[in-house]
Design an enzyme around this catalytic site. Structure first.
Site, PDB file in Angstrom:
ATOM      1  N   ARG A 189       2.330   7.530  11.114  1.00  0.00           N
ATOM      2  CA  ARG A 189       2.726   8.519  12.117  1.00  0.00           C
ATOM      3  C   ARG A 189       1.545   9.396  12.543  1.00  0.00           C
ATOM      4  NH1 ARG A 189       7.256  10.856   8.263  1.00  0.00           N
ATOM      5  NH2 ARG A 189       7.213   8.633   7.763  1.00  0.00           N
ATOM      6  N   ASP A 223       0.594   8.696   2.163  1.00  0.00           N
ATOM      7  CA  ASP A 223       1.206   7.394   2.412  1.00  0.00           C
ATOM      8  C   ASP A 223       2.146   7.426   3.614  1.00  0.00           C
ATOM      9  OD1 ASP A 223       1.624   4.709   2.016  1.00  0.00           O
ATOM     10  OD2 ASP A 223       3.193   4.988   0.504  1.00  0.00           O
ATOM     11  N   GLU A 274       0.995   7.739   6.695  1.00  0.00           N
ATOM     12  CA  GLU A 274      -0.197   7.786   7.545  1.00  0.00           C
ATOM     13  C   GLU A 274       0.020   7.200   8.921  1.00  0.00           C
ATOM     14  OE1 GLU A 274       0.227   3.814   7.007  1.00  0.00           O
ATOM     15  OE2 GLU A 274       0.425   5.315   5.437  1.00  0.00           O
ATOM     16  N   ASP A 284      -2.635  -0.758   4.189  1.00  0.00           N
ATOM     17  CA  ASP A 284      -2.193   0.574   3.765  1.00  0.00           C
ATOM     18  C   ASP A 284      -2.096   0.623   2.246  1.00  0.00           C
ATOM     19  OD1 ASP A 284      -1.093   3.073   3.430  1.00  0.00           O
ATOM     20  OD2 ASP A 284       0.929   2.454   4.020  1.00  0.00           O
ATOM     21  N   ASP A 296       1.248  -3.930   7.785  1.00  0.00           N
ATOM     22  CA  ASP A 296       1.479  -2.595   8.328  1.00  0.00           C
ATOM     23  C   ASP A 296       0.898  -2.434   9.728  1.00  0.00           C
ATOM     24  OD1 ASP A 296       2.902  -0.318   7.807  1.00  0.00           O
ATOM     25  OD2 ASP A 296       1.211   0.791   6.985  1.00  0.00           O
ATOM     26  N   LYS A 313       0.002   3.593  -3.510  1.00  0.00           N
ATOM     27  CA  LYS A 313       1.158   2.749  -3.775  1.00  0.00           C
ATOM     28  C   LYS A 313       0.966   2.105  -5.146  1.00  0.00           C
ATOM     29  CE  LYS A 313       1.895   1.564   1.103  1.00  0.00           C
ATOM     30  NZ  LYS A 313       3.228   2.133   1.316  1.00  0.00           N
TER      31      LYS A 313
END
Length: 490
Positions: A347, A343, A345, A265, A284, A272
């Site tokens: 969900r 960010d 993502e 991620d 992640d 990030k």
């Protein structure tokens, strides 16, 4: 390491080292401990006195036994107060014994702990888990492993009987935990959506699971717009994985476990930045890793429950094809989502995975995800948040977690907070206000479940340990494979 249960009396056992569990403030020797102390020249009493050992939980001490005794080492482990003895006490005590045994370079070891609640099988399993998991070292990526090969070859658990079934079950569960650990620990150039799917293929082949992998075009046909919105920036193809364990007879229950499976991620266009922990984002996919770990264990344990394992695997990357902040995605249930943060993502991938899981007509769905930093702020690194639309399901998971020694805290599903997710141009946004961020994340996921009892586990904290902690060494923990297995078995 060969772990065995036995009724061999303490005084009759022969080998290199003996480990004894001692309750707090009960260090006066009685019965067979007095006889053992005499046999080894008063070493137990001497060690207790010299080390001022009180039996407090987490304490331990070891010494060499002199003279002509065939037993060379003595290990004492504090178990805390007698009335507070639990399986987790025993599990952690066994982890301490294992590490001390390794440090002392013993090959054969006997361990005698009190039986918890008169359940020798569960006590034996807890001891075995503590020893196996605490000794696991992941040295795959080191040219020269720091640790020398494990010396400990045989462990006899005294006073419990043979208990081969309990030990085999513990070893099987631990094999699932270790698979999850190794998936999480591996870097993103090793575990990709493609290799993650290959792991699922190997599980299906080795353990007789049914496997369906939906490629990008099939996901498009199923209108998985939320999942594909995240996936489209990556050069690697997304893989929507569906493993199924089916018992030989009629299942008494049908369950689905859904794991967030972002193999890396970057944050997407909401990149990030330095200091955000981007280098840790290989983890992640901790939810998906635990899902595959649970699949490995459950397929071997063969409960009379049908279990579906669902992982929507992809990366969240940056490219000219990346979803933009402000884009609107349509999930497979027709709900529209305004992406106000690329960010958030995980969900989005879970949205389509939950819709898919509910279409399987199961009796309950549990999703698990390294979903929010807000959950870590609320509960710290050792406790996972648990949200559920069904009180019975929540209690089932809580009970399973207590048996497994993995900590969960039931969190509120505060419907009013959904106001923060409302969008003027779509059905919802993918993030809400900073306050209550883990709750709004759970509320977002709830929009993709109709009627099936559902629980959401935010495992962002416990999936990784920065330092040695209980049965975990520094690194990936395999959380919460043991809870999932206990839940399915019970």
């Amino acid at each position: 390491m060969d772990i065995r249960g036995t009724d061999t009396p303490l005084l009759d056992w022969s080998g290199e080292a003996i480990a004894l569990g001692i309750f707090e403030n009960e260090t006066a020797l009685t019965g067979e401990l007095t006889q053992l102390d005499e046999k080894i020249g008063g070493t137990i009493a001497e060690l207790i006195e010299e080390a001022e050992f009180e039996g407090k939980s987490g304490s331990s001490v070891a010494t060499r036994i002199g003279g002509k005794s065939p037993i060379r080492k003595l290990i004492l482990v504090g178990l805390g107060k007698k009335e507070e003895l639990t399986l987790e006490t025993v599990r952690l005590g066994a982890a301490t014994v294992a590490r001390l045994g390794k440090k002392e370079k013993v090959k054969t070891l006997a361990i005698q702990f009190p039986v918890v609640d008169n359940d020798a099988a569960q006590t034996t399993a807890a001891i075995a888990e503590g020893m196996i998991l605490s000794l696991h070292q992941d040295n795959r990526f080191k040219s020269e492993p720091e640790d020398k090969p494990l010396k400990l070859e045989t462990v006899d658990i005294l006073g419990v009987g043979e208990q081969s079934e309990a030990i085999n079950q513990a070893e099987t569960v631990c094999s699932g935990v270790i698979l999850a650990r190794e998936l999480v620990a591996a870097p993103a150039n090793t575990v990709t959506p493609v290799t993650f799917a290959e792991t699922a293929q190997n599980l299906a082949k080795d353990y007789g699971l049914d496997l369906e992998i939906l490629e990008k075009d099939e996901c498009e046909k199923r209108k998985m717009g939320a999942f594909l919105g995240v996936a489209k920036a990556s050069d690697l193809p997304p893989k929507f994985i569906h493993l199924t364990y089916k018992p030989s007879g009629t299942p008494k229950r049908k369950l689905a476990i859904v794991g967030k499976s972002l193999t890396f991620d970057s944050g997407g266009l909401n990149l990030k930045v330095s200091g955000s922990g981007i280098e840790t984002m290989k983890m992640d996919m901790g939810g998906g890793a635990a899902t595959l770990g649970a699949a490995k264990a459950i397929a071997q344990l063969k409960p009379d429950v049908e279990v579906h394992f669902v992982c929507a695997a992809t990366e969240n990357m940056i490219s000219g094809k990346a979803m933009h902040p402000g884009d609107i995605l349509t999930a497979s249930n027709g709900k529209t989502i305004e992406v106000n943060n690329t960010d958030a993502e995980g969900r989005l991938t879970l949205a389509d995975a939950l819709v898919f899981a509910e279409q399987l007509e199961v009796d309950a769905i549990v999703d698990l995800a390294t979903l929010t930093g807000a959950c870590i702020v609320a509960l710290g690194d050792n406790i996972s948040g648990l949200w559920s639309t069904d009180e019975t399901l929540a209690e089932e998971i809580k009970t399973a977690s207590e048996a497994a020694g993995e900590k969960f805290w039931i969190m509120p599903m505060e419907e009013k907070y959904f106001e923060g997710l409302k969008s003027p141009i779509a059905d919802m946004k993918n993030t809400g206000p900073r306050a209550g961020g883990s709750i709004t994340a759970a509320l977002f996921l709830k929009q993709f479940i109709k009627e099936t009892p559902w629980a959401h586990l935010d495992i962002a904290g416990p999936v990784w340990a920065d330092k040695e902690n209980g049965v975990n060494n520094a690194g990936a923990t395999g959380f919460p494979v043991r809870t999932l297995v206990h839940w399915v078995l019970k």
